[in-house]
Structure formats: structure tokens, C-alpha cells
Scaffold this motif. Structure first.
Motif, short mmCIF file in Angstrom:
data_model
loop_
_atom_site.label_atom_id
_atom_site.label_comp_id
_atom_site.label_asym_id
_atom_site.label_seq_id
_atom_site.Cartn_x
_atom_site.Cartn_y
_atom_site.Cartn_z
N HIS A 59 -3.61 -1.33 5.46
CA HIS A 59 -2.21 -1.51 5.48
C HIS A 59 -1.68 -0.42 6.42
O HIS A 59 -2.31 0.56 7.12
CB HIS A 59 -1.83 -1.19 3.88
CG HIS A 59 -1.96 0.06 3.44
ND1 HIS A 59 -3.05 0.69 3.50
CD2 HIS A 59 -1.08 0.86 2.64
CE1 HIS A 59 -2.92 1.89 2.56
NE2 HIS A 59 -1.90 2.22 2.41
N HIS A 61 0.55 2.31 5.87
CA HIS A 61 1.05 3.61 5.59
C HIS A 61 0.32 4.84 6.45
O HIS A 61 -0.75 4.52 6.86
CB HIS A 61 0.40 4.19 4.09
CG HIS A 61 1.54 3.62 2.99
ND1 HIS A 61 0.99 3.36 1.82
CD2 HIS A 61 2.61 3.43 3.09
CE1 HIS A 61 2.22 3.02 1.18
NE2 HIS A 61 3.34 3.05 1.83
N ASP A 63 -1.34 7.59 6.31
CA ASP A 63 -2.42 8.29 6.17
C ASP A 63 -3.57 7.08 6.58
O ASP A 63 -4.78 7.49 6.56
CB ASP A 63 -2.67 8.78 4.85
CG ASP A 63 -2.26 7.88 3.80
OD1 ASP A 63 -1.39 6.96 3.96
OD2 ASP A 63 -2.80 7.71 2.84
N HIS A 64 -3.20 5.78 6.88
CA HIS A 64 -4.14 4.95 7.39
C HIS A 64 -4.16 4.46 8.61
O HIS A 64 -5.05 3.88 9.31
CB HIS A 64 -4.23 3.79 6.30
CG HIS A 64 -4.45 4.06 4.91
ND1 HIS A 64 -5.68 3.66 4.38
CD2 HIS A 64 -3.77 4.74 4.11
CE1 HIS A 64 -5.89 4.35 3.15
NE2 HIS A 64 -4.58 4.83 3.03
N HIS A 134 0.11 -2.25 -4.64
CA HIS A 134 0.73 -0.90 -3.70
C HIS A 134 2.12 -1.13 -3.28
O HIS A 134 2.46 -2.21 -3.18
CB HIS A 134 -0.29 -0.57 -2.47
CG HIS A 134 -0.47 0.52 -1.99
ND1 HIS A 134 -0.81 1.67 -2.72
CD2 HIS A 134 -0.32 1.09 -0.72
CE1 HIS A 134 -0.76 2.80 -2.02
NE2 HIS A 134 -0.36 2.54 -0.98
N ASP A 155 -5.85 1.08 -0.83
CA ASP A 155 -5.23 1.66 -1.74
C ASP A 155 -4.53 0.84 -2.50
O ASP A 155 -4.23 -0.24 -2.38
CB ASP A 155 -3.70 2.38 -1.03
CG ASP A 155 -3.99 3.55 -0.05
OD1 ASP A 155 -5.22 3.83 0.03
OD2 ASP A 155 -3.12 4.20 0.34
ZN ZN Z 1 -1.14 3.69 1.03
#
Ligand code: ZN
Length: 244
Positions: A59, A61, A63-64, A134, A155
Motif C-alpha cells: 500500500h 503509506h 512508511d512502506h 486499513h 498493515d
Molecule cells: Zn499503513
């Protein structure tokens, strides 16, 4: 297949660390799953960016995906310096067109949309997907190679469908962004107790807790999960490797 944890912090990397990034190797093929903040730097302790064969994104976000841009720069610059690496396929979902479009950069990387209802073949890996709970579209993955299976939850808060999806996996790489006394549901995450219950119900062989909080005593997460799951539990750690 061999898993190497490159980054494991949830949300943002703690000092000198990296957020989500996991290297999977099988038959000489190098697949990076998620490419969060700090991952490109840490990855170079294991392999060079131009040695990656594919990237798979759960996904969008930060942090990914924070290091997708610098991974593209690394491949571009390595091409100037020596042999130009082949175009790197980056697999992601297409349910956020703006973010998906960033997976393609010149002829350096090429975004490829996966269809979550279909099995995706990437090199020697077969990947099935399950949509998670999520705030943005996100997909858990069941990855099979060489007769072994790894489930990466990406997540998401706990949902029943995860149990069948993960049934008897050799390894469950499970997000655990909260301690047992905390409720992660509204944030779209699991806590340590939920991770343990989920692992037990799925009858997985081994549980690795990842996407970890930046506070508290992390060994408590393992202790709390172990009240629910009777199998092997480990905390994700930088360069932790597991061969299946
Ligand atoms: Zn996430």
C-alpha cells in the motif's frame, strides 16, 4: 525461500533504523517487499539496489514506499557509472492512481498493477492477496515458493478472513503496532494479543512480529503474543534472516 528483514518500524523509522522492507530470495531471484524510509540505505548491507529483480508494494503509506524514489535514483546512477540495470518491475495496486503512477520512472522502473483477485507470479514466487482493514487500500500477501509459504499481513486490524488466508503457513510475518493493552483497531493495526490469537487460529508454524512501535519494552510484545500462540515467536530485527 529466504527472508531478510531490512526494516521493521511502524509509521516511521526509529533512530538509524528503517520502516517496512523485507527481502525475499529464492533461486537467485531477489524480491523486495515494501520500500519504506531507510530501506535503501539498509538494503546495501545485503545486496546492491541494482541486484533487485522486482519490488512488491502492499500500500502507499509513506512508511512502506518512502524510498521508492531513491531506489529509482540509485538504479539511474548505477546505469551512468557502469552497466545499465534492466528496468525494474514494481508491482503495486492501482486503487490510488497518483501513487501508482510514481512506480514508473523513465525506463528505470516500471509500475505493474496487480489484480488482487488473481495469483501474481513474480520470478519463482506465487502471490495471493487479501484486502486488509486499513485507512487506505492495502493488501496482505501469501507468498509461495519451493513448497513453502509466507504470509505478510502488511498493515491492517484483525479480520476473520485472515485466518483462512494464512492457514498453516510456514511463516506469518504479522504487523504488531500496539501492545496488548492498546486498541489498534481505529488506526487499522493489530496488537500483540490479536497477533498471537490470529497465529494460533491459523495454525502457522512460526510468527514474526513486525511493524513495531517506537516506545515501550518490545520483548513484552512477544510475551503477550505467547499467551495466545504456542508456536515459535520472534521479534523482527534488522537483518534477521529466516530460511524456509
Ligand atoms: Zn499503513
Amino acid at each position: 525461500m529466504k527472508l531478510t528483514v531490512i526494516g521493521f518500524w511502524g509509521g516511521y523509522p526509529k533512530k538509524n533504523g528503517a520502516s517496512s522492507g523485507y527481502l525475499l530470495e529464492h533461486d537467485g531471484f531477489h524480491l523486495l517487499i515494501d520500500c519504506g524510509s531507510g530501506v535503501l540505505s539498509k538494503l546495501q548491507n545485503i545486496i546492491q539496489p541494482e541486484e533487485l529483480d522486482a519490488v512488491l508494494i502492499s500500500h502507499y503509506h509513506p512508511d512502506h514506499i518512502a524510498d521508492i524514489g531513491v531506489l529509482q535514483h540509485a538504479r539511474l546512477i548505477q546505469g551512468f557509472l557502469g552497466e545499465k540495470p534492466p528496468t525494474l518491475p514494481i508491482y503495486g495496486h492501482q486503487f490510488d492512481e497518483a501513487e501508482y503512477s510514481k512506480l514508473t520512472y523513465k525506463d528505470i522502473t516500471s509500475g505493474i498493477a496487480y489484480q488482487p483477485s488473481d495469483i501474481l507470479t513474480v520470478g519463482p514466487f506465487q502471490v495471493a492477496f487479501l484486502k486488509t482493514e486499513h485507512p487506505v487500500p492495502c493488501y496482505a500477501m501469501r507468498i509461495v515458493a519451493g513448497g513453502k509459504s509466507l504470509v505478510y499481513t502488511a498493515d491492517g486490524s484483525f479480520k476473520e478472513e485472515l485466518i483462512e488466508f494464512s492457514r498453516e503457513a510456514d511463516l506469518l510475518l504479522c504487523e504488531c503496532n500496539f501492545f496488548g493493552h492498546q486498541n489498534g483497531k481505529s488506526a487499522g493495526h493489530m496488537n500483540s494479543i490479536e497477533a498471537g490469537q490470529f497465529a494460533e487460529k491459523s495454525a502457522v508454524k512460526q510468527l514474526i512480529l513486525t511493524h513495531l512501535p517506537q516506545y515501550g519494552e518490545l520483548s513484552e510484545l512477544v510475551r503477550e503474543s505467547s499467551t495466545e500462540f504456542t508456536g515459535i515467536i520472534k521479534l523482527a530485527d534488522e537483518f534477521l534472516t529466516i530460511s524456509l
